[in-house]
Design a protein around this motif. Structure first.
Motif, PDB file in Angstrom:
ATOM      1  N   SER A 395     -14.180  48.276  27.459  1.00  0.00           N
ATOM      2  CA  SER A 395     -13.975  47.792  26.092  1.00  0.00           C
ATOM      3  C   SER A 395     -15.012  46.725  25.798  1.00  0.00           C
ATOM      4  CB  SER A 395     -12.570  47.187  25.934  1.00  0.00           C
ATOM      5  OG  SER A 395     -12.481  45.974  26.661  1.00  0.00           O
ATOM      6  N   CYS A 396     -15.081  46.349  24.536  1.00  0.00           N
ATOM      7  CA  CYS A 396     -16.000  45.256  24.172  1.00  0.00           C
ATOM      8  C   CYS A 396     -15.446  43.937  24.709  1.00  0.00           C
ATOM      9  CB  CYS A 396     -16.162  45.221  22.663  1.00  0.00           C
ATOM     10  SG  CYS A 396     -17.321  44.001  22.073  1.00  0.00           S
ATOM     11  N   THR A 397     -14.122  43.849  24.746  1.00  0.00           N
ATOM     12  CA  THR A 397     -13.499  42.646  25.302  1.00  0.00           C
ATOM     13  C   THR A 397     -13.955  42.469  26.749  1.00  0.00           C
ATOM     14  OG1 THR A 397     -11.606  43.173  23.935  1.00  0.00           O
ATOM     15  CG2 THR A 397     -11.275  41.491  25.626  1.00  0.00           C
ATOM     16  N   ILE A 400     -17.588  41.306  26.881  1.00  0.00           N
ATOM     17  CA  ILE A 400     -17.770  39.872  26.636  1.00  0.00           C
ATOM     18  C   ILE A 400     -17.327  39.063  27.862  1.00  0.00           C
ATOM     19  CG2 ILE A 400     -16.982  37.928  25.197  1.00  0.00           C
ATOM     20  CD1 ILE A 400     -16.760  39.984  22.863  1.00  0.00           C
ATOM     21  N   VAL A 467     -20.943  36.693  16.000  1.00  0.00           N
ATOM     22  CA  VAL A 467     -20.379  38.032  15.719  1.00  0.00           C
ATOM     23  C   VAL A 467     -21.125  38.622  14.521  1.00  0.00           C
ATOM     24  CG1 VAL A 467     -18.286  39.269  15.027  1.00  0.00           C
ATOM     25  CG2 VAL A 467     -18.115  37.268  16.523  1.00  0.00           C
ATOM     26  N   SER A 517     -18.618  47.762  20.915  1.00  0.00           N
ATOM     27  CA  SER A 517     -17.271  48.328  21.100  1.00  0.00           C
ATOM     28  C   SER A 517     -17.262  49.792  20.695  1.00  0.00           C
ATOM     29  CB  SER A 517     -16.263  47.565  20.228  1.00  0.00           C
ATOM     30  OG  SER A 517     -15.015  48.240  20.232  1.00  0.00           O
ATOM     31  N   TYR A 519     -14.180  51.286  20.384  1.00  0.00           N
ATOM     32  CA  TYR A 519     -12.765  51.433  20.006  1.00  0.00           C
ATOM     33  C   TYR A 519     -12.668  52.548  18.963  1.00  0.00           C
ATOM     34  CZ  TYR A 519      -8.271  50.139  17.962  1.00  0.00           C
ATOM     35  OH  TYR A 519      -6.998  50.169  17.488  1.00  0.00           O
ATOM     36  N   LYS A 522     -14.483  52.373  15.577  1.00  0.00           N
ATOM     37  CA  LYS A 522     -15.846  51.833  15.482  1.00  0.00           C
ATOM     38  C   LYS A 522     -16.852  52.923  15.085  1.00  0.00           C
ATOM     39  CE  LYS A 522     -15.004  47.516  16.553  1.00  0.00           C
ATOM     40  NZ  LYS A 522     -13.566  47.443  16.619  1.00  0.00           N
ATOM     41  N   GLU A 528     -11.476  54.308  23.956  1.00  0.00           N
ATOM     42  CA  GLU A 528     -11.638  52.885  24.258  1.00  0.00           C
ATOM     43  C   GLU A 528     -12.958  52.806  25.018  1.00  0.00           C
ATOM     44  OE1 GLU A 528      -9.958  50.298  23.385  1.00  0.00           O
ATOM     45  OE2 GLU A 528      -7.839  50.825  23.166  1.00  0.00           O
ATOM     46  N   GLY A 529     -13.666  51.731  24.845  1.00  0.00           N
ATOM     47  CA  GLY A 529     -14.912  51.613  25.596  1.00  0.00           C
ATOM     48  C   GLY A 529     -15.794  50.523  25.035  1.00  0.00           C
ATOM     49  N   PHE A 665     -11.482  39.132   9.156  1.00  0.00           N
ATOM     50  CA  PHE A 665     -10.278  38.909   9.935  1.00  0.00           C
ATOM     51  C   PHE A 665      -9.572  37.701   9.349  1.00  0.00           C
ATOM     52  CE2 PHE A 665     -13.171  41.035  12.817  1.00  0.00           C
ATOM     53  CZ  PHE A 665     -12.384  42.023  13.356  1.00  0.00           C
TER      54      PHE A 665
END
Ligand code: PLP
Length: 726
Positions: A395-397, A400, A467, A517, A519, A522, A528-529, A665
């Motif tokens: 994931s992008c999470t 990071i 971001v 990401s 997701y 996206k 997921e990735g 957001f």
């Protein structure tokens, strides 16, 4: 008996209710009342009538609707060809889907009989003469097709204790407290009376069966009272053989009574529907004889026209299709029709045959987690964004997190980031014991404001995570300068920015580490990735080790055909963050389509700009002239100075219009938890605080059609103009 009549305040419903009350039954009406309350129907105010205002599409909102009901008479629906032709999707939703749902609910709630208002128009271009219930159907309009579809589905729901009954009505005529002038006889009489003219469309030789609305209501009451076994799952044509007429004969019959009427035959409008119908089954079984004739209708309609000399019979509320068009212009909140017939989601992944096939191949290969696709995808991706290395992760999470670890960031350090971002950045920092330090955003792009970074830097600051919100690159050059000056790591969160460019350079090739990401929503997805792109091969190697538990080898290296088995070596405390071989296989297909996906996004964004530019209440996104936007999101801002409704209220109204929206957001610094653990206050980032309640993302994805965008634009205009004028 207790009888639920859907559409009970409608043209036929008024009289059905009247008949049932006459026979001592209790009636519950479920009606949308979109033609208003039929004031002349005094009996609807009777204590034996309970009126529930609602739409059959939203039956779930009325859980007690069917309670204690013995019979349901289902009349509600889109009731003629022009209305259904105007909106076939709604026609299907109302006439088929909702009908079947109502029947299912009725059956579950112990209703015994479900009488369905169908139409003799299901015979369409009649196959044969004197069509009876066993004749083949041949519906040729959306209206009749939806009715036929519902008939078939309803009959399948029949069981011992639940009897669907299909009533195929003739074309109705005559007076009703909810008057209609879009029915052939009513229309002919009114034009004969008011304009001394009758227009006959389709040549006039087509056959149609007719029936007075009150006779039809009586027929329904007979069915309500019939023994269940006598009518269980039966189809009945409702009318009388003598009332089959050729349209031209009907016109002549009316013209002969209304003196001086001319008949205008329009031949170029070829009406293919012709059906002469046999009603013997119902007549015999119920000893049914009509009590009203066309002469009665002539009198009733003449009376109506005299009673309302200033009323135009061709005004919206007497013509279903016009009323429907009018409803489309009214917000759903005020009783109108949704602008979009079907829900348009904010985002939708595009998964095609190629992805399906590649997944199957990967599954069959036996390599589900590690495998050859990963390396191929990494290479492909890196070259697409102009980087020398790509490290595929889960994931992008994760991307990071790994970048932070690899950069040596540890507990007690501080990392600068904007508050208008997804929570995962902050979660990662908090989980590491690192303090997120929020720098406010630029009021135009909503990206981190580079001018404000320096003042937040302390001795503990170790990195900046800017971001690229919505796909608009952040001010990388200026941010890089600050990072260089203070020896900070720059980890770019480009979750939204795949395909974007900053000053002619591709995102992914600029910052030392860029995180993407994949997701589901996206610009490309691997379900997921995520991916880290960078230029240093050694660092890339180390990141891969970190992503695979800190081990030097993956399963592919250890057990593959060309593997050389040796003891693995744990070289650092790693994570289980590697991408799966199946995800990578999807990524391989998706990356090929990136350009076409992004072109569609760009085209749709341009459409939004063009169509929404004149609405003062909306602030459109800003695009700096030195960037290429990736259009992951199209974020508009509701201008609070110009609208007296909140963003959330507007989003709700759009949702009712079948338009999905999002918030990207709500400032992370506004979450009470973040405020508590980071000691941040709303006023520390005033722009982010303000826009958090004003920004709204509109649907944007490659499957969105031009028609969808038109619906979205129309819905926004409808809602905003309505608010403007109320
Ligand atoms: C700006 C931003 N950063 C990071 C992420 C995290 O991405 P992922 O879901 O792949 O972990 C997201 C996800 O939506 C995001 O929007």
């Amino acid at each position: 008996m207790k009888i639920l009549v859907t559409g009970g305040a409608g043209y036929l419903g008024c009289w059905v209710t009247y008949e049932l009350l006459q026979k001592g039954h209790k009636v519950r009406i479920f009606d949308r009342m979109c033609f208003g309350f039929p004031e002349e129907a005094d009996w609807l105010k009777n204590t034996d009538v309970e009126i529930i205002q609602g739409d059959i599409r939203h039956w779930q909102e009325f859980p007690d609707l069917f309670n204690e009901m013995d019979v349901v008479v289902h009349l509600a629906g889109l009731a003629n060809d022009p209305t259904c032709a105007l909106c076939p999707i709604t026609a299907r939703e109302v006439n088929v889907d909702s009908t079947i749902e109502l029947a299912r609910q009725s059956s579950q709630k112990g209703v015994k009989k479900f009488i369905f208002a169908s139409t003799c128009a299901v015979y369409g271009k009649g196959i044969g003469d004197w069509l009876d219930e066993d004749s083949p159907t041949n519906p040729i309009s959306t209206f009749s097709q939806t009715k036929r579809e519902a008939e078939e589905k309803l009959q399948k729901l029949a069981h011992e204790k639940f009897s669907p009954i299909i009533a195929r009505f003739s074309t109705l005529f005559g007076y009703s407290p909810r008057m209609r002038f879009d029915l052939a006889i009513n229309q002919m009489v009114s034009t004969a009376k008011r304009q001394k003219r009758i227009e006959v469309r389709g040549g006039g030789n087509q056959w149609r069966p007719f029936l007075h609305v009150r006779d039809c209501a009586r027929a329904i009451s007979l069915m309500c009272e019939a023994q269940q076994n006598e009518i269980h799952n039966q189809i009945f044509n409702i009318g009388h053989n003598s009332l089959n007429k050729k349209i031209i004969d009907l016109a002549q019959e009316i013209a002969s009574v209304v003196h001086g009427t001319e008949i205008d035959v329009v031949r170029d409008d070829e009406d293919l529907r012709t059906f002469r119908v046999q009603f013997q089954k119902f007549i015999t079984q119920f000893h049914f004889q009509p009590e009203y004739t066309i002469q009665n209708a002539l009198q009733e309609i003449s009376d109506w026209l005299e009673r309302y000399p200033h009323e135009d019979p061709f005004f919206d509320k007497y013509i279903n299709v016009l009323q429907f068009k009018k409803l489309k212009k009214i917000p759903v909140q005020e009783g109108g029709e949704p602008t979009a017939p079907l829900f348009i989601p904010l985002a939708k992944p595009v998964m095609g045959r190629d992805e399906e096939e590649t997944v199957i191949q990967a599954m069959r290969s036996g390599w589900l987690t590690s495998g050859h696709n990963i390396h191929a995808f990494e290479q492909n991706f890196a070259s697409t964004v102009g980087a020398s290395e790509g490290v595929a992760v889960s994931s992008c999470t994760a991307a990071i997190h790994l970048c932070l670890v690899e950069a040596g960031i540890k507990a007690g350090d501080e990392v600068i980031t904007p508050p208008i971002t997804w929570v995962s950045t902050i979660n990662t920092l908090l989980n590491m014991g690192v303090k997120p330090v929020f720098v406010d955003v630029d009021p135009l792009t909503y990206n981190i404001d580079p001018q404000q970074i320096e003042e937040k830097i302390t001795e503990k600051t170790k990195a900046i995570i800017p971001v690229d919100l919505a796909g608009h690159p952040c001010e990388l050059d200026e941010i890089q300068k600050v990072a260089d000056k203070y020896h900070l790591h720059l980890i770019e969160d480009a979750a939204h920015a795949l395909g974007a460019m900053y000053r002619s350079r591709k995102i992914g090739s600029i910052a030392k580490r860029t995180c993407f990401s994949f997701y589901a929503t996206k610009n490309i997805t691997t379900i997921e990735g995520g991916m880290i792109t960078l230029s240093d091969t050694e660092e890339a190697k180390y990141l891969r080790i970190l992503a695979t538990n800190g081990l030097t080898d993956t399963a592919w290296d250890r057990y593959g055909r060309s593997a050389f088995l040796r003891p693995q070596e744990l070289i650092t405390a790693g994570f289980k963050y590697a991408m799966s071989n199946i995800s990578a296989s999807i990524g391989m297909e998706q990356i090929k389509k990136l350009h076409s996906f992004n072109s569609v996004r760009q085209r749709l964004a341009t459409r939004y700009f063009y169509s929404l530019s004149e609405i003062d209440e909306i602030i459109l996104p800003t695009v700096k002239d030195y960037v290429q936007h990736a259009w992951h999101l199209f974020i508009i801002r509701i201008n609070p100075q110009k609208v007296n409704k909140t963003r959330d209220e507007i989003a709700f109204m759009l949702r009712q219009e079948n338009i999905g929206t999002g918030i990207h957001f709500y400032g992370v610094h506004l979450h009470p938890y973040v405020q508590q653990v980071c000691g941040v206050r709303p006023e520390d980032c005033p722009t982010a605080t303000q826009i958090s309640n004003e920004i709204l993302s509109l649907p944007l994805h490659p499957l969105l059609t031009e028609e969808n965008v038109q619906y979205i634009v129309d819905a926004i205009k409808k809602v905003i103009y309505y608010i403007r004028h109320h």
